[in-house]
Design a protein around this motif. Sequence first.
Motif, PDB file in Angstrom:
ATOM      1  N   ASN A 128       0.818  -1.200   0.000  1.00 15.62           N
ATOM      2  CA  ASN A 128       0.000   0.000   0.000  1.00 15.62           C
ATOM      3  C   ASN A 128       0.858   1.258   0.000  1.00 15.62           C
ATOM      4  N   THR A 129       0.374   2.288  -0.681  1.00 12.36           N
ATOM      5  CA  THR A 129       0.942   3.620  -0.574  1.00 12.36           C
ATOM      6  C   THR A 129      -0.143   4.526  -0.027  1.00 12.36           C
ATOM      7  N   LEU A 130       0.184   5.264   1.002  1.00 16.06           N
ATOM      8  CA  LEU A 130      -0.790   6.128   1.664  1.00 16.06           C
ATOM      9  C   LEU A 130      -0.489   7.581   1.334  1.00 16.06           C
ATOM     10  N   TYR A 131      -1.507   8.301   0.863  1.00 13.16           N
ATOM     11  CA  TYR A 131      -1.388   9.725   0.588  1.00 13.16           C
ATOM     12  C   TYR A 131      -2.314  10.482   1.534  1.00 13.16           C
ATOM     13  N   GLU A 132      -1.850  11.627   2.019  1.00 10.47           N
ATOM     14  CA  GLU A 132      -2.702  12.417   2.903  1.00 10.47           C
ATOM     15  C   GLU A 132      -2.378  13.895   2.817  1.00 10.47           C
ATOM     16  N   THR A 133      -3.390  14.726   3.075  1.00 10.45           N
ATOM     17  CA  THR A 133      -3.226  16.177   3.115  1.00 10.45           C
ATOM     18  C   THR A 133      -3.635  16.671   4.498  1.00 10.45           C
ATOM     19  N   GLY A 134      -3.043  17.781   4.918  1.00  5.45           N
ATOM     20  CA  GLY A 134      -3.383  18.377   6.201  1.00  5.45           C
ATOM     21  C   GLY A 134      -4.608  19.262   6.094  1.00  5.45           C
ATOM     22  N   ILE A 135      -5.023  19.791   7.232  1.00  2.00           N
ATOM     23  CA  ILE A 135      -6.168  20.695   7.273  1.00  2.00           C
ATOM     24  C   ILE A 135      -5.828  21.971   6.505  1.00  2.00           C
ATOM     25  N   GLY A 136      -6.693  22.321   5.545  1.00  2.00           N
ATOM     26  CA  GLY A 136      -6.492  23.529   4.751  1.00  2.00           C
ATOM     27  C   GLY A 136      -5.660  23.314   3.494  1.00  2.00           C
ATOM     28  N   ALA A 137      -5.109  22.115   3.306  1.00  2.00           N
ATOM     29  CA  ALA A 137      -4.276  21.829   2.132  1.00  2.00           C
ATOM     30  C   ALA A 137      -5.064  21.005   1.118  1.00  2.00           C
ATOM     31  N   HIS A 138      -4.666  21.097  -0.147  1.00  2.00           N
ATOM     32  CA  HIS A 138      -5.172  20.183  -1.162  1.00  2.00           C
ATOM     33  C   HIS A 138      -4.057  19.929  -2.168  1.00  2.00           C
ATOM     34  N   SER A 139      -4.110  18.790  -2.820  1.00  2.00           N
ATOM     35  CA  SER A 139      -2.985  18.405  -3.660  1.00  2.00           C
ATOM     36  C   SER A 139      -3.441  17.498  -4.796  1.00  2.00           C
ATOM     37  N   THR A 140      -2.568  17.361  -5.785  1.00  2.00           N
ATOM     38  CA  THR A 140      -2.817  16.498  -6.938  1.00  2.00           C
ATOM     39  C   THR A 140      -1.757  15.412  -6.985  1.00  2.00           C
ATOM     40  N   VAL A 141      -2.216  14.171  -7.194  1.00  2.00           N
ATOM     41  CA  VAL A 141      -1.306  13.031  -7.267  1.00  2.00           C
ATOM     42  C   VAL A 141      -1.513  12.332  -8.607  1.00  2.00           C
ATOM     43  N   ASN A 142      -0.449  12.170  -9.365  1.00  2.00           N
ATOM     44  CA  ASN A 142      -0.500  11.444 -10.631  1.00  2.00           C
ATOM     45  C   ASN A 142      -0.027  10.012 -10.391  1.00  2.00           C
ATOM     46  N   LEU A 143      -0.926   9.068 -10.595  1.00  2.00           N
ATOM     47  CA  LEU A 143      -0.607   7.669 -10.363  1.00  2.00           C
ATOM     48  C   LEU A 143       0.081   7.060 -11.587  1.00  2.00           C
ATOM     49  N   PRO A 144       0.762   5.921 -11.420  1.00  2.00           N
ATOM     50  CA  PRO A 144       1.581   5.359 -12.509  1.00  2.00           C
ATOM     51  C   PRO A 144       0.819   5.048 -13.792  1.00  2.00           C
ATOM     52  N   ASP A 145      -0.476   4.721 -13.683  1.00  2.00           N
ATOM     53  CA  ASP A 145      -1.230   4.339 -14.882  1.00  2.00           C
ATOM     54  C   ASP A 145      -1.830   5.529 -15.611  1.00  2.00           C
ATOM     55  N   GLY A 146      -1.584   6.735 -15.111  1.00  2.00           N
ATOM     56  CA  GLY A 146      -2.138   7.927 -15.727  1.00  2.00           C
ATOM     57  C   GLY A 146      -3.372   8.468 -15.022  1.00  2.00           C
ATOM     58  N   THR A 147      -3.890   7.737 -14.057  1.00  4.40           N
ATOM     59  CA  THR A 147      -5.002   8.232 -13.237  1.00  4.40           C
ATOM     60  C   THR A 147      -4.532   9.400 -12.385  1.00  4.40           C
ATOM     61  N   ARG A 148      -5.412  10.384 -12.233  1.00  2.84           N
ATOM     62  CA  ARG A 148      -5.068  11.551 -11.422  1.00  2.84           C
ATOM     63  C   ARG A 148      -6.010  11.639 -10.231  1.00  2.84           C
ATOM     64  N   MET A 149      -5.450  11.818  -9.046  1.00  2.00           N
ATOM     65  CA  MET A 149      -6.234  12.014  -7.838  1.00  2.00           C
ATOM     66  C   MET A 149      -6.065  13.446  -7.359  1.00  2.00           C
ATOM     67  N   LEU A 150      -7.174  14.105  -7.041  1.00  2.00           N
ATOM     68  CA  LEU A 150      -7.139  15.415  -6.415  1.00  2.00           C
ATOM     69  C   LEU A 150      -7.659  15.244  -4.994  1.00  2.00           C
ATOM     70  N   LEU A 151      -6.823  15.549  -4.022  1.00  2.00           N
ATOM     71  CA  LEU A 151      -7.156  15.372  -2.622  1.00  2.00           C
ATOM     72  C   LEU A 151      -7.517  16.712  -2.006  1.00  2.00           C
ATOM     73  N   ASN A 152      -8.673  16.762  -1.361  1.00  2.00           N
ATOM     74  CA  ASN A 152      -9.110  17.970  -0.672  1.00  2.00           C
ATOM     75  C   ASN A 152      -8.498  18.003   0.732  1.00  2.00           C
ATOM     76  N   THR A 153      -8.925  18.987   1.511  1.00  2.00           N
ATOM     77  CA  THR A 153      -8.419  19.186   2.861  1.00  2.00           C
ATOM     78  C   THR A 153      -8.598  17.949   3.737  1.00  2.00           C
ATOM     79  N   ASN A 154      -7.601  17.686   4.591  1.00  2.00           N
ATOM     80  CA  ASN A 154      -7.691  16.660   5.635  1.00  2.00           C
ATOM     81  C   ASN A 154      -8.170  15.322   5.059  1.00  2.00           C
ATOM     82  N   THR A 155      -7.486  14.878   4.005  1.00  2.00           N
ATOM     83  CA  THR A 155      -7.875  13.659   3.291  1.00  2.00           C
ATOM     84  C   THR A 155      -6.784  12.604   3.426  1.00  2.00           C
TER      85      THR A 155
END
Length: 357
Positions: A128-155
């Motif tokens: 497993n790989t765990l991704y997380e954002t803090g309170i008030g932060a958001h981020s974008t993660v590009n996965l190896p297969d080309g899928t894109r995840m956008l993480l909102n605050t405290n995720t």
Amino acid sequence: MSNIYQFQTESQIYDDASLWIARLDRGLSDEETEALRHWLSLSPKHKDCLLEMAHLWDRMDSLSVLSELFDPPAAQAPVRRTFGRTGWAVAASVLLVVLAVKLLVPATLVQAPTPTPSPLQASSGTSNTLYETGIGAHSTVNLPDGTRMLLNTNTQVSVTYSEHQRLLILKKGELLVEVAHDKQRPLRVQVGDKVVEAVGTAFNVYLKDEANFDVIVTEGRVKVKALADMADSSIESPTQADRVQEFQELGRGEKLSVRESQAVAVETIGATVIHDRLSWRDGNLVFRGETLQDALDQLSRYTPENFKVVDPRISDVRIAGLYKAGDVDGLLLALKENFNIASMRSTDGVIELSLQQ
């Protein structure tokens, strides 16, 4: 006090202009380009404000990609503006938006210890790989297969890829997934005791707590299934048809809310509502007549501070406008100036709201 009040019209124009500067900086889609043309056509002030913001933050290079919409930027006379308190507040907000796009706080990547396997996890799955954002932060993660995840605050979301599936387990927070097409390996988001399954599509999942979540589909189609059913979905049995009938299938522009593990009716929502609901991607919150308590509940997701409405006379106040996510002082100032609502910070970090005497 049940009126809906749209305030700070000039500030709204500057907020919109700052968003377009940020979007131009990272590149516009064809749909966004048309939306910008429409916005510019609504008022001459929109073009003036956009150019002013570009000069202010030295982003004329962003505007050059849409040179057909403007006179050549080099020929544009510098726009000078004297900022009072409100003007500088707008300028600070614009700076925050531009920096938010250029300097997004990246999601923290943690190599998680091997957990107890979920019913969906294949034995051949990777660690497993765990991704997380803090309170008030958001981020974008590009996965190896080309899928894109956008993480909102405290995720917090764990990602496991195997030979047969791509599994995302949303542990808390909110996640927008733009799925790369792979028919042989469907992408599944496990949330509580349900699974949202897609092959190539885009959808948003907001986990309010362990038993309550919302799914909004922005592209394609998804199926929402029970986790127990997924575990033995390959087993033929007399009850298989009954289980299939319990599945919820959603298409573009549809929303499903699950409350206490019971799915309510699928509802169709318009493009404007979806845009407002997902405005967190640009670091904003959009309110269009929500109650004060609902607005505070949303804002509290982006700040460690807590809110308490102590005066029942303001419980029916409804507000509208665009706010920077986490901009507590900006919202409190707007409430004071437009609704005469006073705020007081207590020593335990609670902000109490009441009608100003």
